[in-house]
Design an enzyme around this catalytic site. Structure first.
Site, short mmCIF file in Angstrom:
data_model
loop_
_atom_site.label_atom_id
_atom_site.label_comp_id
_atom_site.label_asym_id
_atom_site.label_seq_id
_atom_site.Cartn_x
_atom_site.Cartn_y
_atom_site.Cartn_z
N SER A 128 0.86 -1.19 0.00
CA SER A 128 0.00 0.00 0.00
C SER A 128 0.89 1.23 0.00
O SER A 128 2.01 1.20 0.52
CB SER A 128 -0.89 0.01 1.24
N TYR A 141 -1.89 -0.60 10.37
CA TYR A 141 -1.93 -0.88 8.93
C TYR A 141 -0.65 -0.38 8.25
O TYR A 141 -0.04 -1.11 7.47
CB TYR A 141 -3.16 -0.20 8.31
#
Length: 244
Positions: A128, A141
């Site tokens: 990501s 995350y």
């Protein structure tokens, strides 16, 4: 034309969003695809598994290689995200995020490597842009995706001599069903779409199919000299400096 005929591919989290688009793209190129995730994949053969279970990675690879008789491509796509600052987050939420987003991909790769060494195959991790920067309230995350990027480089270095390539894709805002539902839940979805479009130099957000097109190339022989790389696909978002 990318040709994956005869290749056996496992895609985790492959029943929806980016994972489903990758699975479809690999199939279109001729690969046989198996997905692994919680729940039923109505589009193709699948293994039902919960990657928060530490025993799941070995079980998934064992079952996948039993069905295929080989393994050429591993796509680590499954992931979770929880909202909250570090002060708001409990240890259980932190641990589950790291388990699903980082430890499970590492253990899937570990279990798959003997088969990938035999087939001279490859691993593709879906990271990501939050492994490169951070949106608010995503410490676990961000940490997990940054770790996954680092793992990608480490595996590429250690197992390049074995004939195994390992790369990662770092997507930005992609129009998955989850993101679309989030936008529609807002008071003014159209305004939000305009606002989020403005932070991208291309003027819009991305599609799962655009990520899948890059994935299909990275696992193909056309990318045979590409390994240890983190490929950002974000419409230029990370390159744009915000105005005051």
């Amino acid at each position: 034309m990318i040709d994956l005929t005869g290749k056996a591919a496992l895609v985790t989290g492959g029943r929806s969003g980016i994972g489903a688009a990758i699975a479809e793209a690999l199939e279109e190129a001729g690969a046989t695809v198996l997905t692994a995730q919680r729940g039923v994949d109505r589009a193709r053969d699948y293994i039902e598994a919960d990657l928060s279970d530490p025993d799941a990675p070995n079980a998934i690879i064992t079952e996948a290689t039993r069905r295929f008789g080989r393994l050429d491509i591993l796509v680590n796509n499954a992931g979770v995200m929880y909202e909250g600052t570090l002060l708001e987050m409990d240890a259980e939420t932190w641990a589950k995020t790291i388990q699903v987003n980082l430890t499970a991909p590492a253990m899937l790769a570990k279990a798959a490597l003997p088969h990938l060494i035999e087939s001279k195959g490859c691993i593709l991790n879906i990271g990501s842009i939050e492994g490169l920067g951070s949106n608010p309230r995503h410490p676990a995350y961000c940490a997990s995706k940054g770790g996954l990027h680092a793992l990608t480089r480490a595996v590429a270095v250690d197992h390049g001599p074995d004939g195994v390539r390992c790369n990662a894709i770092a997507p930005g805002w992609i129009d998955t069903d989850l993101n679309t539902a989030f936008i529609e839940s807002l008071g003014d979805p159209d305004q939000f779409r305009k606002d989020i479009g403005h932070i991208h130099p291309v003027g819009r957000t991305g599609t799962p199919q655009e990520v899948a097109a890059l994935a299909r190339w990275l696992v193909s022989e056309e990318a045979s000299f590409v390994t240890g790389q983190i490929w950002t696909i974000d419409g230029g978002r990370m390159s744009k400096i915000s105005l005051p």
